[in-house]
Motif scaffolding. Sequence first.
Motif, mmCIF file in Angstrom:
data_model
loop_
_atom_site.group_PDB
_atom_site.id
_atom_site.type_symbol
_atom_site.label_atom_id
_atom_site.label_comp_id
_atom_site.label_asym_id
_atom_site.label_seq_id
_atom_site.Cartn_x
_atom_site.Cartn_y
_atom_site.Cartn_z
ATOM 1 N N UNK A 187 0.811 -1.217 0.000
ATOM 2 C CA UNK A 187 0.000 0.000 0.000
ATOM 3 C C UNK A 187 0.847 1.271 0.000
ATOM 4 N N UNK A 188 2.152 1.127 0.192
ATOM 5 C CA UNK A 188 3.043 2.289 0.134
ATOM 6 C C UNK A 188 3.437 2.645 -1.293
ATOM 7 N N UNK A 189 3.110 1.771 -2.255
ATOM 8 C CA UNK A 189 3.575 1.961 -3.627
ATOM 9 C C UNK A 189 2.426 2.331 -4.563
ATOM 10 N N UNK A 190 2.746 3.119 -5.559
ATOM 11 C CA UNK A 190 1.760 3.546 -6.562
ATOM 12 C C UNK A 190 1.481 2.420 -7.544
ATOM 13 N N UNK A 191 0.200 2.239 -7.889
ATOM 14 C CA UNK A 191 -0.193 1.310 -8.951
ATOM 15 C C UNK A 191 -0.347 2.110 -10.245
ATOM 16 N N UNK A 192 0.466 1.804 -11.232
ATOM 17 C CA UNK A 192 0.436 2.538 -12.501
ATOM 18 C C UNK A 192 -0.895 2.349 -13.228
ATOM 19 N N UNK A 193 -1.455 1.153 -13.137
ATOM 20 C CA UNK A 193 -2.729 0.876 -13.810
ATOM 21 C C UNK A 193 -3.851 1.734 -13.214
ATOM 22 N N UNK A 194 -3.883 1.826 -11.893
ATOM 23 C CA UNK A 194 -4.921 2.634 -11.254
ATOM 24 C C UNK A 194 -4.754 4.109 -11.588
ATOM 25 N N UNK A 195 -3.509 4.565 -11.652
ATOM 26 C CA UNK A 195 -3.276 5.964 -11.994
ATOM 27 C C UNK A 195 -3.774 6.271 -13.400
ATOM 28 N N UNK A 235 8.761 10.596 -12.811
ATOM 29 C CA UNK A 235 10.193 10.626 -12.527
ATOM 30 C C UNK A 235 10.659 9.699 -11.424
ATOM 31 N N UNK A 236 9.730 9.189 -10.594
ATOM 32 C CA UNK A 236 10.152 8.364 -9.467
ATOM 33 C C UNK A 236 10.697 7.016 -9.920
ATOM 34 N N UNK A 237 11.702 6.527 -9.220
ATOM 35 C CA UNK A 237 12.229 5.192 -9.487
ATOM 36 C C UNK A 237 11.609 4.161 -8.569
ATOM 37 N N UNK A 238 11.211 4.572 -7.359
ATOM 38 C CA UNK A 238 10.722 3.617 -6.376
ATOM 39 C C UNK A 238 9.198 3.506 -6.338
ATOM 40 N N UNK A 239 8.475 4.607 -6.638
ATOM 41 C CA UNK A 239 7.021 4.599 -6.495
ATOM 42 C C UNK A 239 6.557 4.639 -5.057
ATOM 43 N N UNK A 291 -7.439 9.846 -1.430
ATOM 44 C CA UNK A 291 -7.146 9.610 -2.842
ATOM 45 C C UNK A 291 -6.093 8.526 -3.021
ATOM 46 N N UNK A 292 -5.113 8.466 -2.109
ATOM 47 C CA UNK A 292 -4.055 7.459 -2.247
ATOM 48 C C UNK A 292 -4.633 6.041 -2.193
ATOM 49 N N UNK A 293 -5.704 5.847 -1.423
ATOM 50 C CA UNK A 293 -6.333 4.531 -1.341
ATOM 51 C C UNK A 293 -6.885 4.054 -2.675
ATOM 52 N N UNK A 294 -7.132 4.982 -3.613
ATOM 53 C CA UNK A 294 -7.592 4.613 -4.957
ATOM 54 C C UNK A 294 -6.425 4.321 -5.894
ATOM 55 N N UNK A 295 -5.207 4.612 -5.430
ATOM 56 C CA UNK A 295 -4.055 4.529 -6.325
ATOM 57 C C UNK A 295 -2.981 3.553 -5.852
ATOM 58 N N UNK A 296 -3.112 3.023 -4.646
ATOM 59 C CA UNK A 296 -2.024 2.194 -4.130
ATOM 60 C C UNK A 296 -2.086 0.785 -4.712
ATOM 61 N N UNK A 297 -1.000 0.044 -4.492
ATOM 62 C CA UNK A 297 -0.817 -1.271 -5.138
ATOM 63 C C UNK A 297 -1.163 -2.424 -4.213
ATOM 64 N N UNK A 298 -2.140 -2.252 -3.344
ATOM 65 C CA UNK A 298 -2.469 -3.317 -2.392
ATOM 66 C C UNK A 298 -2.909 -4.602 -3.095
ATOM 67 N N UNK A 299 -2.701 -5.707 -2.397
ATOM 68 C CA UNK A 299 -2.870 -7.035 -2.978
ATOM 69 C C UNK A 299 -4.302 -7.305 -3.441
ATOM 70 N N UNK A 300 -5.292 -6.799 -2.704
ATOM 71 C CA UNK A 300 -6.682 -7.182 -2.982
ATOM 72 C C UNK A 300 -7.124 -6.899 -4.412
ATOM 73 N N UNK A 301 -6.558 -5.873 -5.020
ATOM 74 C CA UNK A 301 -7.005 -5.508 -6.367
ATOM 75 C C UNK A 301 -5.940 -5.763 -7.429
#
Length: 551
Positions: free
Chosen positions: A109-117, A144-148, A162-172
């Motif tokens: 959940x600390x990382x951005x999901x590119x698909x959701x973005x 520009x981020x390398x880590x996300x 808003x971050x909850x709609x964009x994070x890379x959590x396992x459930x989705x």
Amino acid sequence: MRVESLDEVLGPSGPIARSHPNYEFRPGQIEMAKAIETAIAERRHLAVEAGTGTGKTLAYLLPCLASRKRVVISTGTKNLQEQLFFRDIPFLERALERKLSVCYMKGRSNYLCLKKLAEIDEVGYLFSRHDPAHLERIRSWARGTESGDRAELAELPEDLPLWGRLDARRETCTGQKCRDWDACFVTQMRKRALESDIVIVNHHLFFADLALRQGDFGSVLPDYSVVVFDEAHELEDVATQYFGVMVSNYRIEELVRDAERALGEGEAASPFLSEQLARLAVRAGDFFGRFRAREGKSRLEELRASSEVRRAPAGRDDIGAPYRELVSGLGVVEAGFANLSIQSDAIQAVTRRAGELRTQLGEIFESESAECVYWFEARGGRGVFLWASPILVAPVLRERLFDRVDTAILTSATLATGGNFRFIRSRLGLEQADELVLGSHFDFREQAIFYVPRDIPEPRDERWAPRACLEIERILEASRGRAFVLFTSYAQMELVYGSLKGRLPYPMLVQGQKSKTGLLEEFRATPNSVLFATASFWQGVDVAGEQLSCV
């Protein structure tokens, strides 16, 4: 790096002394480093109590770097994890004049999901008038981020919905089926970990991984032969969370949200299921609302055998019907999504999650097991967390951790009890281990003041807040700001912060305004500032000099 060379590296004429402007010779640091190097070489476990000021971070980093083994270093908080990676590792690289093979990993959940973005505009979820600006900032950063890692977005509020709609959590997550799999920040994080000698994690991620390894779910961390636990006094509490069961109102709210989104994709629309999801949200609100009367942690009391559920909050024997309606609603959603004629990864994930929630609620409210303690926690006026926690984690940790890893190093400033480690070892299942107790480098009688107010009421007394605020004002006047004001709950923090705002002549910061990293950076850079925060700032936070003079 041989044992004898640790004296040279950490000694008064070594590279650490030459590189650190405030170097102090610390014999306890060298003793700890040698003990760790010996434990790794001889494949033994080691428990070390290292008093404040020992310099335990360098004491375990140096022998781990020299071991030529993959080492996982697990910290108590993400703050300490970031401090290790972004401050201590670069310092060592400069001092030793070589690049180190180190990475860090956090929960998904600390990382951005590119698909959701990419899809956020189609979904149309915005929560406040500030969200368009937040979203544009995230998009700019993503290019520009390398880590996300969202910690890089220091200026964004910590609890940004808003971050909850964009994070890379396992459930989705759809895994390798996702079009962004190769570019995914979680995929890249795991690749870096596989290529690194040292992987820095936090206790929550470590035990989430250890719990996954018990089944057929694979693992998150790469295989390792050595693990170092910093702030090891927290291990029992964190392990108890991950080997128990937890259901919160947030998990059900997220299920409803993701289920509605899944129905909106493709040709899966179902008016019946949309209506059932709306009913489920109402039932969840009714059920969890019965646990909010009291902030904090409370036991679930056992009910008479004829009751619909086996346990409930004290004085609430009326949750049986709402519980059955909630479980029934989850069952309807699970069956309804399983029987949709058009299936997708998102729909199958909703089916699985509804079933998991239904089963876990049963484990909390219907189980007859005497091996767990059943309790709940109300946080911040809205969050409710229901738990079934194992009374003993020692057998699990002994079998799945200590019997399987070559070396486990446990260290903390507060690990021993009465000068020995019998208690902590019995609680964790650590049967065989070397032991070392090192005193603090500081003279607390000369260098610290410990103050306990005698006339403040209990926190649940309505007089507590005004009296506490007066006391805090007096203390901050004496310290000229330069303080952390720390709390056991968000509700207390917000109450006191709100009461003192405008009354203090010092810059005031409060947890939630920015990321934790951003808050720490601002605190360090702002003279006489005062930070109001909760448990994640209690330990593992280093602010050098007089900028932090009072806690």
